[in-house]
Design a protein around this motif. Sequence first.
Motif, PDB file in Angstrom:
ATOM      1  N   ALA A  58      25.173  46.673  28.795  1.00  0.00           N
ATOM      2  CA  ALA A  58      25.250  45.271  29.220  1.00  0.00           C
ATOM      3  C   ALA A  58      26.559  44.936  29.935  1.00  0.00           C
ATOM      4  CB  ALA A  58      25.071  44.353  28.011  1.00  0.00           C
ATOM      5  N   ARG A  59      27.647  45.588  29.604  1.00  0.00           N
ATOM      6  CA  ARG A  59      28.951  45.277  30.184  1.00  0.00           C
ATOM      7  C   ARG A  59      29.247  46.073  31.465  1.00  0.00           C
ATOM      8  NH1 ARG A  59      31.506  41.029  27.919  1.00  0.00           N
ATOM      9  NH2 ARG A  59      33.532  41.989  28.089  1.00  0.00           N
ATOM     10  N   THR A  60      28.323  46.941  31.861  1.00  0.00           N
ATOM     11  CA  THR A  60      28.518  47.747  33.068  1.00  0.00           C
ATOM     12  C   THR A  60      28.113  46.947  34.295  1.00  0.00           C
ATOM     13  OG1 THR A  60      28.076  49.778  31.839  1.00  0.00           O
ATOM     14  CG2 THR A  60      27.871  49.893  34.236  1.00  0.00           C
ATOM     15  N   PRO A  61      29.003  46.859  35.285  1.00  0.00           N
ATOM     16  CA  PRO A  61      28.632  46.136  36.517  1.00  0.00           C
ATOM     17  C   PRO A  61      27.476  46.822  37.242  1.00  0.00           C
ATOM     18  CG  PRO A  61      31.004  46.520  36.412  1.00  0.00           C
ATOM     19  CD  PRO A  61      30.377  47.331  35.316  1.00  0.00           C
ATOM     20  N   LEU A  62      26.643  46.002  37.869  1.00  0.00           N
ATOM     21  CA  LEU A  62      25.572  46.518  38.715  1.00  0.00           C
ATOM     22  C   LEU A  62      26.200  46.952  40.039  1.00  0.00           C
ATOM     23  CD1 LEU A  62      22.503  46.907  39.316  1.00  0.00           C
ATOM     24  CD2 LEU A  62      22.619  44.640  40.371  1.00  0.00           C
ATOM     25  N   ARG A  63      26.165  48.206  40.347  1.00  0.00           N
ATOM     26  CA  ARG A  63      26.742  48.725  41.584  1.00  0.00           C
ATOM     27  C   ARG A  63      25.670  48.749  42.672  1.00  0.00           C
ATOM     28  NH1 ARG A  63      31.812  47.901  40.461  1.00  0.00           N
ATOM     29  NH2 ARG A  63      32.537  49.076  38.683  1.00  0.00           N
ATOM     30  N   LEU A  64      26.059  48.342  43.871  1.00  0.00           N
ATOM     31  CA  LEU A  64      25.170  48.351  45.033  1.00  0.00           C
ATOM     32  C   LEU A  64      25.882  49.097  46.156  1.00  0.00           C
ATOM     33  CD1 LEU A  64      23.983  44.643  44.927  1.00  0.00           C
ATOM     34  CD2 LEU A  64      22.658  46.648  44.243  1.00  0.00           C
ATOM     35  N   PRO A  65      25.775  50.415  46.173  1.00  0.00           N
ATOM     36  CA  PRO A  65      26.529  51.187  47.164  1.00  0.00           C
ATOM     37  C   PRO A  65      26.169  50.880  48.613  1.00  0.00           C
ATOM     38  CG  PRO A  65      25.104  52.615  45.835  1.00  0.00           C
ATOM     39  CD  PRO A  65      24.997  51.244  45.271  1.00  0.00           C
ATOM     40  N   HIS A  66      24.995  50.327  48.852  1.00  0.00           N
ATOM     41  CA  HIS A  66      24.582  50.029  50.224  1.00  0.00           C
ATOM     42  C   HIS A  66      24.893  48.582  50.636  1.00  0.00           C
ATOM     43  CE1 HIS A  66      22.814  53.925  50.558  1.00  0.00           C
ATOM     44  NE2 HIS A  66      22.127  53.726  49.450  1.00  0.00           N
ATOM     45  N   TYR A  67      25.627  47.878  49.803  1.00  0.00           N
ATOM     46  CA  TYR A  67      26.092  46.529  50.144  1.00  0.00           C
ATOM     47  C   TYR A  67      27.506  46.699  50.699  1.00  0.00           C
ATOM     48  CZ  TYR A  67      27.010  41.491  49.528  1.00  0.00           C
ATOM     49  OH  TYR A  67      27.305  40.171  49.716  1.00  0.00           O
ATOM     50  N   THR A  68      27.616  46.654  52.016  1.00  0.00           N
ATOM     51  CA  THR A  68      28.844  47.066  52.685  1.00  0.00           C
ATOM     52  C   THR A  68      29.851  45.927  52.866  1.00  0.00           C
ATOM     53  OG1 THR A  68      28.030  46.587  54.915  1.00  0.00           O
ATOM     54  CG2 THR A  68      27.500  48.774  53.991  1.00  0.00           C
ATOM     55  N   ALA A  69      31.079  46.319  53.136  1.00  0.00           N
ATOM     56  CA  ALA A  69      32.143  45.344  53.436  1.00  0.00           C
ATOM     57  C   ALA A  69      31.777  44.518  54.661  1.00  0.00           C
ATOM     58  CB  ALA A  69      33.471  46.069  53.644  1.00  0.00           C
ATOM     59  N   GLU A  70      31.131  45.124  55.640  1.00  0.00           N
ATOM     60  CA  GLU A  70      30.716  44.397  56.846  1.00  0.00           C
ATOM     61  C   GLU A  70      29.667  43.345  56.523  1.00  0.00           C
ATOM     62  OE1 GLU A  70      32.343  48.330  58.036  1.00  0.00           O
ATOM     63  OE2 GLU A  70      30.742  47.771  56.661  1.00  0.00           O
ATOM     64  N   GLN A  71      28.736  43.667  55.640  1.00  0.00           N
ATOM     65  CA  GLN A  71      27.717  42.693  55.240  1.00  0.00           C
ATOM     66  C   GLN A  71      28.344  41.524  54.490  1.00  0.00           C
ATOM     67  OE1 GLN A  71      25.290  45.553  53.177  1.00  0.00           O
ATOM     68  NE2 GLN A  71      23.789  45.623  54.840  1.00  0.00           N
ATOM     69  N   ARG A  72      29.266  41.815  53.601  1.00  0.00           N
ATOM     70  CA  ARG A  72      29.975  40.767  52.866  1.00  0.00           C
ATOM     71  C   ARG A  72      30.741  39.871  53.837  1.00  0.00           C
ATOM     72  NH1 ARG A  72      30.471  42.439  47.277  1.00  0.00           N
ATOM     73  NH2 ARG A  72      29.833  44.604  47.121  1.00  0.00           N
ATOM     74  N   HIS A  73      31.427  40.505  54.780  1.00  0.00           N
ATOM     75  CA  HIS A  73      32.233  39.776  55.755  1.00  0.00           C
ATOM     76  C   HIS A  73      31.367  38.849  56.609  1.00  0.00           C
ATOM     77  CE1 HIS A  73      35.528  38.958  58.496  1.00  0.00           C
ATOM     78  NE2 HIS A  73      34.731  39.259  59.499  1.00  0.00           N
ATOM     79  N   PHE A  74      30.233  39.333  57.063  1.00  0.00           N
ATOM     80  CA  PHE A  74      29.333  38.503  57.867  1.00  0.00           C
ATOM     81  C   PHE A  74      28.922  37.260  57.080  1.00  0.00           C
ATOM     82  CE2 PHE A  74      26.332  38.178  61.442  1.00  0.00           C
ATOM     83  CZ  PHE A  74      25.512  37.180  60.962  1.00  0.00           C
ATOM     84  N   LEU A  75      28.456  37.449  55.852  1.00  0.00           N
ATOM     85  CA  LEU A  75      28.013  36.317  55.042  1.00  0.00           C
ATOM     86  C   LEU A  75      29.151  35.325  54.810  1.00  0.00           C
ATOM     87  CD1 LEU A  75      25.832  38.121  52.330  1.00  0.00           C
ATOM     88  CD2 LEU A  75      25.036  36.881  54.352  1.00  0.00           C
ATOM     89  N   LEU A  76      30.332  35.841  54.509  1.00  0.00           N
ATOM     90  CA  LEU A  76      31.459  34.971  54.194  1.00  0.00           C
ATOM     91  C   LEU A  76      31.948  34.196  55.411  1.00  0.00           C
ATOM     92  CD1 LEU A  76      33.403  34.047  51.972  1.00  0.00           C
ATOM     93  CD2 LEU A  76      34.924  35.900  52.676  1.00  0.00           C
ATOM     94  N   THR A  77      32.162  34.867  56.523  1.00  0.00           N
ATOM     95  CA  THR A  77      32.720  34.182  57.693  1.00  0.00           C
ATOM     96  C   THR A  77      31.728  33.190  58.280  1.00  0.00           C
ATOM     97  OG1 THR A  77      32.095  36.027  59.140  1.00  0.00           O
ATOM     98  CG2 THR A  77      34.348  36.009  58.264  1.00  0.00           C
TER      99      THR A  77
END
Length: 138
Positions: A58-77
Amino acid sequence: MSEAALRNYVRTGLGRAGVLTTHHEDALQAGVPDLSYSGGGVNGWVELKYAEAWPARARTPLRLPHYTAEQRHFLLTRGRAGGRCWLLLRVGREHLLFDHERAQHVGEMERLLLVACAKLHNGGGRLEFELLTRLLTR
């Protein structure tokens, strides 16, 4: 279910709710979300992610290796510039929707925190497209 099956499922459900979607595979610019949408006078973007199951602990984070820094950046900006930008995550039979700010932490948090900060959480396998449509188009 795969990410492609999730995409088809979401496109079909949103289409029935009157939301026009377009699938994107942009080889020229990294990070462009999977879907753009228009409905109710609103345009936006949705990144789709899928994981087969939650981590065993339960305390282990869900890892998403295919969720990239570029995808995060697009959504955020784009989100900070006033765009409607979302991350829709399916884990097993659960669906969670995150706005552009909370989407930055997906892949680093455990299940309880992800559920707590999701704008939508469906645990029963079927996505509530009426609610999803209201959230995406408000």
